[in-house]
Scaffold this active site. Structure first.
Site, PDB file in Angstrom:
ATOM      1  N   ARG A  52       0.922  -1.096   0.051  1.00 53.15           N
ATOM      2  CA  ARG A  52      -0.010   0.193   0.121  1.00 53.15           C
ATOM      3  C   ARG A  52       0.781   1.280  -0.085  1.00 53.15           C
ATOM      4  O   ARG A  52       0.589   2.303  -0.760  1.00 53.15           O
ATOM      5  CB  ARG A  52      -0.991   0.041   1.068  1.00 53.15           C
ATOM      6  CG  ARG A  52      -1.796   1.184   1.239  1.00 53.15           C
ATOM      7  CD  ARG A  52      -3.108   1.033   1.953  1.00 53.15           C
ATOM      8  NE  ARG A  52      -2.381   1.021   3.552  1.00 53.15           N
ATOM      9  CZ  ARG A  52      -3.204   0.723   4.753  1.00 53.15           C
ATOM     10  NH1 ARG A  52      -4.484   0.489   4.651  1.00 53.15           N
ATOM     11  NH2 ARG A  52      -2.737   1.172   5.972  1.00 53.15           N
ATOM     12  N   LYS A 151      -2.723   6.956   1.644  1.00 49.71           N
ATOM     13  CA  LYS A 151      -2.348   7.204   2.592  1.00 49.71           C
ATOM     14  C   LYS A 151      -1.357   8.314   2.846  1.00 49.71           C
ATOM     15  O   LYS A 151      -0.180   8.233   3.083  1.00 49.71           O
ATOM     16  CB  LYS A 151      -2.055   5.940   3.678  1.00 49.71           C
ATOM     17  CG  LYS A 151      -2.109   6.053   4.923  1.00 49.71           C
ATOM     18  CD  LYS A 151      -2.299   4.744   5.658  1.00 49.71           C
ATOM     19  CE  LYS A 151      -2.157   4.644   6.925  1.00 49.71           C
ATOM     20  NZ  LYS A 151      -3.406   5.409   7.867  1.00 49.71           N
ATOM     21  N   GLU A 184     -16.278   6.195   5.688  1.00 51.04           N
ATOM     22  CA  GLU A 184     -15.543   5.327   6.714  1.00 51.04           C
ATOM     23  C   GLU A 184     -15.278   6.429   7.810  1.00 51.04           C
ATOM     24  O   GLU A 184     -16.169   7.614   8.048  1.00 51.04           O
ATOM     25  CB  GLU A 184     -14.072   5.216   6.130  1.00 51.04           C
ATOM     26  CG  GLU A 184     -13.485   6.535   5.678  1.00 51.04           C
ATOM     27  CD  GLU A 184     -11.834   6.053   5.245  1.00 51.04           C
ATOM     28  OE1 GLU A 184     -11.324   5.079   5.646  1.00 51.04           O
ATOM     29  OE2 GLU A 184     -11.317   7.152   4.682  1.00 51.04           O
TER      30      GLU A 184
HETATM   31  N1  PMP Z   1      -9.247   4.736   7.457  1.00 45.97           N
HETATM   32  C1  PMP Z   1      -8.709   5.808   7.560  1.00 45.97           C
HETATM   33  C2  PMP Z   1      -8.879   7.109   7.079  1.00 45.97           C
HETATM   34  C3  PMP Z   1      -7.273   5.178   8.412  1.00 45.97           C
HETATM   35  O1  PMP Z   1      -6.391   6.374   8.587  1.00 45.97           O
HETATM   36  C4  PMP Z   1      -7.187   3.978   8.635  1.00 45.97           C
HETATM   37  C5  PMP Z   1      -5.775   3.632   9.385  1.00 45.97           C
HETATM   38  N2  PMP Z   1      -5.561   4.300  10.483  1.00 45.97           N
HETATM   39  C6  PMP Z   1      -8.163   3.128   8.446  1.00 45.97           C
HETATM   40  C7  PMP Z   1      -9.218   3.457   7.421  1.00 45.97           C
HETATM   41  C8  PMP Z   1      -7.768   1.754   8.673  1.00 45.97           C
HETATM   42  O2  PMP Z   1      -6.657   1.193   7.921  1.00 45.97           O
HETATM   43  P1  PMP Z   1      -6.029  -0.123   8.313  1.00 45.97           P
HETATM   44  O3  PMP Z   1      -6.629  -1.281   8.524  1.00 45.97           O
HETATM   45  O4  PMP Z   1      -4.958  -0.364   7.406  1.00 45.97           O
HETATM   46  O5  PMP Z   1      -5.085   0.362   9.544  1.00 45.97           O
END
Ligand code: PMP
Length: 291
Positions: A52, A151, A184
């Site tokens: 990622r 990200k 989300e």
């Molecule tokens: N959405 C956002 C905006 C995030 O920053 C994160 C990570 N903290 C997630 C979802 C969850 O992603 P992951 O399972 O890869 O931690």
């Protein structure tokens, strides 16, 4: 023990780990990051996080000055230097040091920082009681803007939403996307359960495609849920049988109230509890060994 931090090829004491004020990450949020967990001497889903990171880099046209294997070794080395078995690892790559102008062609090499830290876990009570969360006025930036799939170091959209949640004393905020569908949370993905259906917004909704989201989808399929990546509304949230969030920090955490509406009987659901148990087993038994 003071933390040891990887900065551009060296492992330094925390007090010496410094980045220039001309670094683009500082000046413009011009960079990307990952948050990773290690459990029991193993790094969970390391390859997926690295993949990622490089995907984010590709989209913003940032050249990471090492290959994926080098990045993997750098992360493992940093954890070893801190003698950790359970850790939260933050990988940050910025476009590097430039001048004050926007044009990235003035930058030298990208800056790479890896921090491996002890984890501050969520209060265990929250897993037993569940979270009471809210939707907030700030909308998730759309996929055609700075795509939330990247990200990026620019988390202002998320921070504004978190401030709005703070103002009403909620521990997490649910973002709606520009069309008003649930997208989300500020640092977590969201799921609802309706009978045997497990729903989560699709990757086109304006979301980060969470690594834990992927793990939960896989586990749910194994457990016989009918997994659907589809858009849903606040109405669906309020009337769900169960609701939970997933993320690197929170893992899998139940939600019992949204915008003042109690979900089902107001207690974390049984199916969510079964998923949490399965999730914890997987984190304990899989991952890339550190030592
Ligand atoms: N959405 C956002 C905006 C995030 O920053 C994160 C990570 N903290 C997630 C979802 C969850 O992603 P992951 O399972 O890869 O931690």
């Amino acid at each position: 023990m003071s933390r040891k931090i990887y900065v551009n090829g060296e492992i330094l004491e925390e007090k010496d780990a410094k980045i220039s004020v001309f670094d683009r990450g500082f000046l413009y949020g011009d960079g990307i990051f990952e948050g990773i967990r290690a459990y029991n001497g193993r790094v969970f889903k390391l390859d997926e996080h690295i993949k990622r990171l490089y995907q984010s880099a590709k989209t913003i046209m940032l050249e990471i000055p090492m290959g994926k294997d080098g990045m993997k070794e750098t992360i493992l080395q940093t954890i070893r230097a801190n003698e950790l078995n359970d850790a939260y690892i933050r990988v940050i790559v910025s476009r590097g040091v430039g001048d004050l102008g926007l044009d990235p062609r003035k930058c030298g090499k990208a800056s790479v920082v890896v921090i491996a830290s002890e984890i501050s876990l969520y209060d265990p009570e929250l897993y037993n009681e569940g979270l009471s969360v809210v939707t907030v006025p700030t909308r998730r930036n759309g996929a055609e803007m700075v795509n939330p799939r990247i990200k990026s170091l620019n988390y202002l959209n998320n921070i504004m939403a978190r401030i709005e949640a703070n103002m009403v004393g909620a521990p997490e905020a649910i973002f709606l996307n520009d069309a008003g569908y649930v997208a989300e949370c500020t640092g977590d993905n969201i799921f609802i359960i309706e009978g045997n259906d497990l729903l989560t917004p699709p990757r086109t909704a304006g979301i980060l495609k969470g690594i834990k989201r992927g793990v939960v989808i896989e586990l749910s399929e194994e457990m016989g849920f009918n997994v659907k990546e589809e858009l849903f509304t606040r109405h669906d949230l309020f009337n769900a049988d169960e609701c939970f969030l997933t993320g690197t920090a929170a893992e899998v955490i139940p939600v019992v109230k949204v915008d003042g509406r109690v979900i089902n009987d107001g207690k974390p659901g049984k199916k969510t509890a079964a998923l949490i148990e399965r999730f914890r087993e997987v984190t304990k038994t899989t991952g890339v060994p550190i030592y």
